[in-house]
Every structure is written in C-alpha cells, then in structure tokens.
Design a protein around this motif. Structure first.
Motif, PDB file in Angstrom:
ATOM      1  N   ALA A   4       0.839  -1.208   0.000  1.00 22.77           N
ATOM      2  CA  ALA A   4       0.000   0.000   0.000  1.00 22.77           C
ATOM      3  C   ALA A   4       0.869   1.252   0.000  1.00 22.77           C
ATOM      4  O   ALA A   4       2.090   1.178   0.060  1.00 22.77           O
ATOM      5  CB  ALA A   4      -0.920  -0.019   1.213  1.00 22.77           C
ATOM      6  N   THR A  40       2.255   4.073  -5.884  1.00 25.12           N
ATOM      7  CA  THR A  40       1.663   4.159  -7.217  1.00 25.12           C
ATOM      8  C   THR A  40       2.458   3.229  -8.113  1.00 25.12           C
ATOM      9  O   THR A  40       3.680   3.302  -8.166  1.00 25.12           O
ATOM     10  CB  THR A  40       1.734   5.591  -7.772  1.00 25.12           C
ATOM     11  N   LEU A  55     -10.000  -0.526  -7.051  1.00 24.81           N
ATOM     12  CA  LEU A  55      -8.889   0.358  -7.394  1.00 24.81           C
ATOM     13  C   LEU A  55      -9.141   0.839  -8.814  1.00 24.81           C
ATOM     14  O   LEU A  55      -9.750   0.118  -9.620  1.00 24.81           O
ATOM     15  CB  LEU A  55      -7.550  -0.375  -7.318  1.00 24.81           C
ATOM     16  N   VAL A 115      -1.827   2.963 -11.227  1.00 22.63           N
ATOM     17  CA  VAL A 115      -2.823   2.632 -10.210  1.00 22.63           C
ATOM     18  C   VAL A 115      -2.287   3.191  -8.897  1.00 22.63           C
ATOM     19  O   VAL A 115      -1.185   2.843  -8.469  1.00 22.63           O
ATOM     20  CB  VAL A 115      -3.053   1.109 -10.086  1.00 22.63           C
ATOM     21  N   ILE A 130      -2.430   3.328  -4.995  1.00 15.71           N
ATOM     22  CA  ILE A 130      -2.903   2.444  -3.942  1.00 15.71           C
ATOM     23  C   ILE A 130      -2.843   3.194  -2.614  1.00 15.71           C
ATOM     24  O   ILE A 130      -1.759   3.527  -2.135  1.00 15.71           O
ATOM     25  CB  ILE A 130      -2.065   1.159  -3.893  1.00 15.71           C
ATOM     26  N   GLN A 172      -5.703   0.530   1.859  1.00 13.23           N
ATOM     27  CA  GLN A 172      -6.434  -0.316   0.916  1.00 13.23           C
ATOM     28  C   GLN A 172      -6.344  -1.769   1.374  1.00 13.23           C
ATOM     29  O   GLN A 172      -5.273  -2.244   1.762  1.00 13.23           O
ATOM     30  CB  GLN A 172      -5.839  -0.176  -0.488  1.00 13.23           C
ATOM     31  N   THR A 193      -5.923  -5.709   1.591  1.00 12.76           N
ATOM     32  CA  THR A 193      -5.008  -6.604   0.886  1.00 12.76           C
ATOM     33  C   THR A 193      -5.778  -7.624   0.063  1.00 12.76           C
ATOM     34  O   THR A 193      -6.964  -7.854   0.274  1.00 12.76           O
ATOM     35  CB  THR A 193      -4.100  -7.343   1.882  1.00 12.76           C
ATOM     36  N   TYR A 238      -6.638  -8.019  -6.740  1.00  8.44           N
ATOM     37  CA  TYR A 238      -7.563  -7.159  -7.483  1.00  8.44           C
ATOM     38  C   TYR A 238      -7.413  -7.494  -8.962  1.00  8.44           C
ATOM     39  O   TYR A 238      -6.287  -7.572  -9.470  1.00  8.44           O
ATOM     40  CB  TYR A 238      -7.235  -5.680  -7.256  1.00  8.44           C
ATOM     41  N   LEU A 272      -2.138  -7.099  -3.813  1.00  6.57           N
ATOM     42  CA  LEU A 272      -1.813  -6.100  -2.805  1.00  6.57           C
ATOM     43  C   LEU A 272      -1.428  -6.809  -1.509  1.00  6.57           C
ATOM     44  O   LEU A 272      -2.246  -7.498  -0.906  1.00  6.57           O
ATOM     45  CB  LEU A 272      -2.987  -5.149  -2.577  1.00  6.57           C
ATOM     46  N   ASN A 308      -2.342  -1.463   6.191  1.00  5.61           N
ATOM     47  CA  ASN A 308      -3.530  -1.979   5.506  1.00  5.61           C
ATOM     48  C   ASN A 308      -3.867  -3.408   5.932  1.00  5.61           C
ATOM     49  O   ASN A 308      -4.568  -4.128   5.233  1.00  5.61           O
ATOM     50  CB  ASN A 308      -3.349  -1.896   3.984  1.00  5.61           C
TER      51      ASN A 308
END
Length: 184
Positions: free
Chosen positions: A44, A47, A78, A101, A103, A107, A109, A112, A134, A169
């Motif tokens: 997390a 980017t 996401l 993306v 993150i 966010q 885990t 995704y 994630l 996260n």
C-alpha cells in the motif's frame, strides 16, 4: 487449339481471382495486445506504473480507445488512471502503453483483477487482464514519543495512557512492549 486457349484463359482468370482475394484478405485492419496478463505485486501507499504492448497487425492506421478502468476484489476497488487512447497507430508498428494505479495507505489486501478492452476505429477488440496482488503493509503511529512515568514507589502501580493507531492496511496482532533496565 480453341480448347487450349480456353484453358489458358481459365487459368489466367483463376490466378487473377486468387490474387484479388489475397489482396482483399491482407487489407483487413487488425491489432493485438501482446500480453494476455499484466501481473503486479505491491504494498500500500504507492503508485504502480505497469505497461503492455499493442501491435497493429493490419495494413491500415488505427485509433484505439480503452475501457474497463476498474480493478475489483469483492466490494473493494482500485482505479486505473493515466492510460491514454492510441491515435493513428501505423500499420505494422507497435506502441507500449503505460498506466497507473494509485494504492491508498489503508487499501484492503488481496488480489484485485480487471480487464482492459481496446477497441479500434475498425471495431476490432482485444483485451488484457490486469492482476494486482496487494500485500500487507504494517505500520503504526503513536501520539507520544516518550512516556514519563515519574517516581514509582515499591509495590505500587503507576499508569500512563497513550494511543497506538494502525496506519497500515492489515490487522496487527500480538503487539508487545518491552522495557529494559537501560531505559530507566
């Protein structure tokens, strides 16, 4: 002799039709996304900027639009950003497409997934599946940097309060504190 001329004419016409057919087939517009999957693993508060490649396999220049900008895991989402459409991709050429993306720190885990679909101005489509794994990010913050206990008499208890906030996260379990003589 007349049948030989007819036969030659038939052969020439057949070759001409075959040639026209092959020209017509090769004039079809087309493209493909080289990768079937884009797989990324990250934590997390970051980017990511993965990419994939699009090849114009046809004989005409193409414009392409992308759809499917959401990656999901159950009710968690996401969003893919910074992915521009392709304009005038020349026949026989390729273009690398990078997207982002973002993150957030907290966010949830897990895996995704989403499917990006490219559609050309010739109505051809192709897809690439995006898999983002994630991983847990463990982080805490406190409201104090030092706790002053003052004097504590023998066989008495002295209490001080402080807060710990889980800023990662994932759940943090089995939190322990250790004090040593050197700290007193």
């Amino acid at each position: 002799m007349s049948s030989v001329i007819k036969m030659r004419g038939l052969v020439i016409i057949s070759i001409f039709i075959l040639l026209l057919y092959s020209i017509n087939v090769s004039a079809e517009p087309g493209f493909n996304i080289v990768e079937d999957f884009v797989n990324v693993t990250t934590g997390a508060s970051t980017t990511i900027n993965p990419s994939f490649q699009v090849n114009n396999t046809g004989t005409t220049n193409l414009n392409m639009n992308f759809t499917g900008y959401t990656l999901t895991k159950g009710n968690d989402h996401l969003t893919i950003s910074s992915l521009s459409n392709i304009t005038n991709l020349e026949n026989g050429s390729a273009q690398s497409k990078t997207f982002s993306v973002i993150i957030p720190a907290q966010q949830a885990t897990g895996l995704y997934t989403g499917t990006l679909t490219a559609t050309s101005n010739a109505s051809n489509t192709d897809t690439v599946t995006i898999n983002l794994n994630l991983t847990p990010t463990y982080s805490v913050s406190t409201n104090v940097s030092e706790i002053e206990l003052g004097s504590v008499n023998l066989n008495t208890t002295h209490t001080r309060d402080f807060n710990i906030t889980n800023t990662g996260n994932a759940n943090i379990t089995n939190v322990t504190f250790d004090f040593s003589e050197s700290g007193f």
